[in-house]
Design a protein around this motif. Structure first.
Motif, PDB file in Angstrom:
ATOM      1  N   LEU A 125       0.787  -1.255   0.064  1.00  0.00           N
ATOM      2  CA  LEU A 125      -0.035  -0.124   0.088  1.00  0.00           C
ATOM      3  C   LEU A 125       0.809   1.264   0.151  1.00  0.00           C
ATOM      4  CD1 LEU A 125      -2.539  -1.105   2.574  1.00  0.00           C
ATOM      5  CD2 LEU A 125      -2.857  -1.091   0.054  1.00  0.00           C
ATOM      6  N   GLY A 126       2.143   0.938   0.355  1.00  0.00           N
ATOM      7  CA  GLY A 126       3.097   2.292   0.370  1.00  0.00           C
ATOM      8  C   GLY A 126       2.679   3.108   1.576  1.00  0.00           C
ATOM      9  N   ILE A 127       3.351   4.046   1.585  1.00  0.00           N
ATOM     10  CA  ILE A 127       3.214   5.257   2.655  1.00  0.00           C
ATOM     11  C   ILE A 127       2.366   6.203   2.115  1.00  0.00           C
ATOM     12  CG2 ILE A 127       4.697   7.180   4.014  1.00  0.00           C
ATOM     13  CD1 ILE A 127       6.002   5.183   5.022  1.00  0.00           C
ATOM     14  N   ASN A 128       1.518   6.564   2.951  1.00  0.00           N
ATOM     15  CA  ASN A 128       0.235   7.682   2.716  1.00  0.00           C
ATOM     16  C   ASN A 128       0.939   8.893   2.810  1.00  0.00           C
ATOM     17  OD1 ASN A 128      -1.925   6.289   2.501  1.00  0.00           O
ATOM     18  ND2 ASN A 128      -2.392   6.307   4.927  1.00  0.00           N
ATOM     19  N   ARG A 133       5.527  14.232   6.442  1.00  0.00           N
ATOM     20  CA  ARG A 133       6.339  13.230   6.018  1.00  0.00           C
ATOM     21  C   ARG A 133       7.659  13.619   5.888  1.00  0.00           C
ATOM     22  NH1 ARG A 133       4.744   8.223   7.388  1.00  0.00           N
ATOM     23  NH2 ARG A 133       2.565   7.712   6.786  1.00  0.00           N
ATOM     24  N   LEU A 134       7.869  14.809   5.231  1.00  0.00           N
ATOM     25  CA  LEU A 134       9.403  15.427   4.973  1.00  0.00           C
ATOM     26  C   LEU A 134      10.033  15.679   6.389  1.00  0.00           C
ATOM     27  CD1 LEU A 134       9.289  17.075   1.749  1.00  0.00           C
ATOM     28  CD2 LEU A 134       9.865  14.796   2.228  1.00  0.00           C
ATOM     29  N   GLN A 135       9.396  16.151   7.468  1.00  0.00           N
ATOM     30  CA  GLN A 135       9.662  16.277   8.947  1.00  0.00           C
ATOM     31  C   GLN A 135      10.350  14.942   9.426  1.00  0.00           C
ATOM     32  OE1 GLN A 135       6.292  18.667  10.429  1.00  0.00           O
ATOM     33  NE2 GLN A 135       8.057  20.265  10.841  1.00  0.00           N
ATOM     34  N   GLN A 136       9.281  14.037   9.247  1.00  0.00           N
ATOM     35  CA  GLN A 136       9.717  12.622   9.487  1.00  0.00           C
ATOM     36  C   GLN A 136      10.848  12.262   9.084  1.00  0.00           C
ATOM     37  OE1 GLN A 136       6.518   9.682   8.536  1.00  0.00           O
ATOM     38  NE2 GLN A 136       7.594   8.458  10.071  1.00  0.00           N
ATOM     39  N   LEU A 137      11.193  12.052   7.688  1.00  0.00           N
ATOM     40  CA  LEU A 137      12.342  11.818   7.061  1.00  0.00           C
ATOM     41  C   LEU A 137      13.553  12.728   7.617  1.00  0.00           C
ATOM     42  CD1 LEU A 137      12.628  11.633   3.076  1.00  0.00           C
ATOM     43  CD2 LEU A 137      14.172  13.273   4.352  1.00  0.00           C
ATOM     44  N   LEU A 138      13.512  13.931   7.583  1.00  0.00           N
ATOM     45  CA  LEU A 138      14.782  14.762   8.006  1.00  0.00           C
ATOM     46  C   LEU A 138      14.867  14.175   9.491  1.00  0.00           C
ATOM     47  CD1 LEU A 138      16.765  16.875   7.641  1.00  0.00           C
ATOM     48  CD2 LEU A 138      14.954  18.451   8.538  1.00  0.00           C
ATOM     49  N   ILE A 164       9.333   6.969   2.202  1.00  0.00           N
ATOM     50  CA  ILE A 164       8.745   8.390   1.933  1.00  0.00           C
ATOM     51  C   ILE A 164       9.206   9.093   0.784  1.00  0.00           C
ATOM     52  CG2 ILE A 164       8.907  10.821   3.178  1.00  0.00           C
ATOM     53  CD1 ILE A 164       8.897   9.416   5.903  1.00  0.00           C
ATOM     54  N   THR A 165      10.572   8.756   0.588  1.00  0.00           N
ATOM     55  CA  THR A 165      11.257   9.284  -0.613  1.00  0.00           C
ATOM     56  C   THR A 165      10.648   8.794  -2.092  1.00  0.00           C
ATOM     57  OG1 THR A 165      13.422   9.760   0.633  1.00  0.00           O
ATOM     58  CG2 THR A 165      13.347   9.576  -1.852  1.00  0.00           C
ATOM     59  N   LYS A 166      10.358   7.471  -1.780  1.00  0.00           N
ATOM     60  CA  LYS A 166       9.726   6.693  -3.043  1.00  0.00           C
ATOM     61  C   LYS A 166       8.428   7.404  -3.179  1.00  0.00           C
ATOM     62  CE  LYS A 166      11.927   2.365  -2.631  1.00  0.00           C
ATOM     63  NZ  LYS A 166      11.813   0.931  -1.919  1.00  0.00           N
TER      64      LYS A 166
END
Length: 172
Positions: free
Chosen positions: A18-21, A65-70, A145-147
């Protein structure tokens, strides 16, 4: 605990295909990254985190999500990097994409481990047998998240340190 549960839910979604929302919206990465870095500086006052933002870094992404990634990348750099050296975060705008790089100084990651960094449920070699925080999902979730943003991520490591380079297209 909530963060661990969210990571497990994200992991399960990806394993089910399902991937990341994500919920894309207009985002100014300069503000988002500065806010995230400020929070991490407050949480880790003994560590220096340098931030550099170059050019236009606006685009259509999922800000939380980008905050989570960073956060995952910087926490990893803090955990595995040299404690007396800064973690560097550099965000650079290009025509079609924005590049986000997180670097730390410290020992090189061996080539075999480097190939498996984004595998789920894996932790760094000095964390494998400790009761360290986390489940080994941080870098896996970063890659997912990048994908989900149609971007790419690359890790490099040598005797001077390790760098993670995330490239995000401005529009999906």
């Amino acid at each position: 605990m909530n963060s661990l549960l969210n990571d497990l839910c994200d992991f399960n979604r990806t394993k089910l295909g399902l991937g990341i929302n994500i919920t894309p919206d207009d985002v100014d990465l300069a503000d988002l990254v500065a806010d995230t870095v400020d929070q991490l500086r407050a949480a880790y006052p003994a560590r220096r985190i340098d931030l550099e933002v170059k050019d236009n870094v606006q685009g259509i992404w999922d800000g939380p999500r980008l905050q989570q990634l960073l956060s995952n990348l910087v926490l990893n750099a803090i955990r595995y990097g040299a404690p007396d050296e800064p973690v560097r975060v550099v965000v650079t705008g290009h025509d079609a994409e924005v590049r986000l790089e997180v670097r730390n100084s410290g020992p090189a990651i061996d080539p075999l481990s480097l190939q498996r960094l984004f595998d789920p449920l894996r932790r760094g070699p000095d964390q494998e047998h400790k009761n360290a925080d986390g489940l080994g999902l941080g870098l896996y979730i970063v890659s997912e998240i990048t994908k989900a943003h149609q971007g790419s991520i690359e890790a490099r490591s040598d005797q001077t340190g390790t760098a993670f380079d995330v490239r995000l297209p401005r529009r999906r």
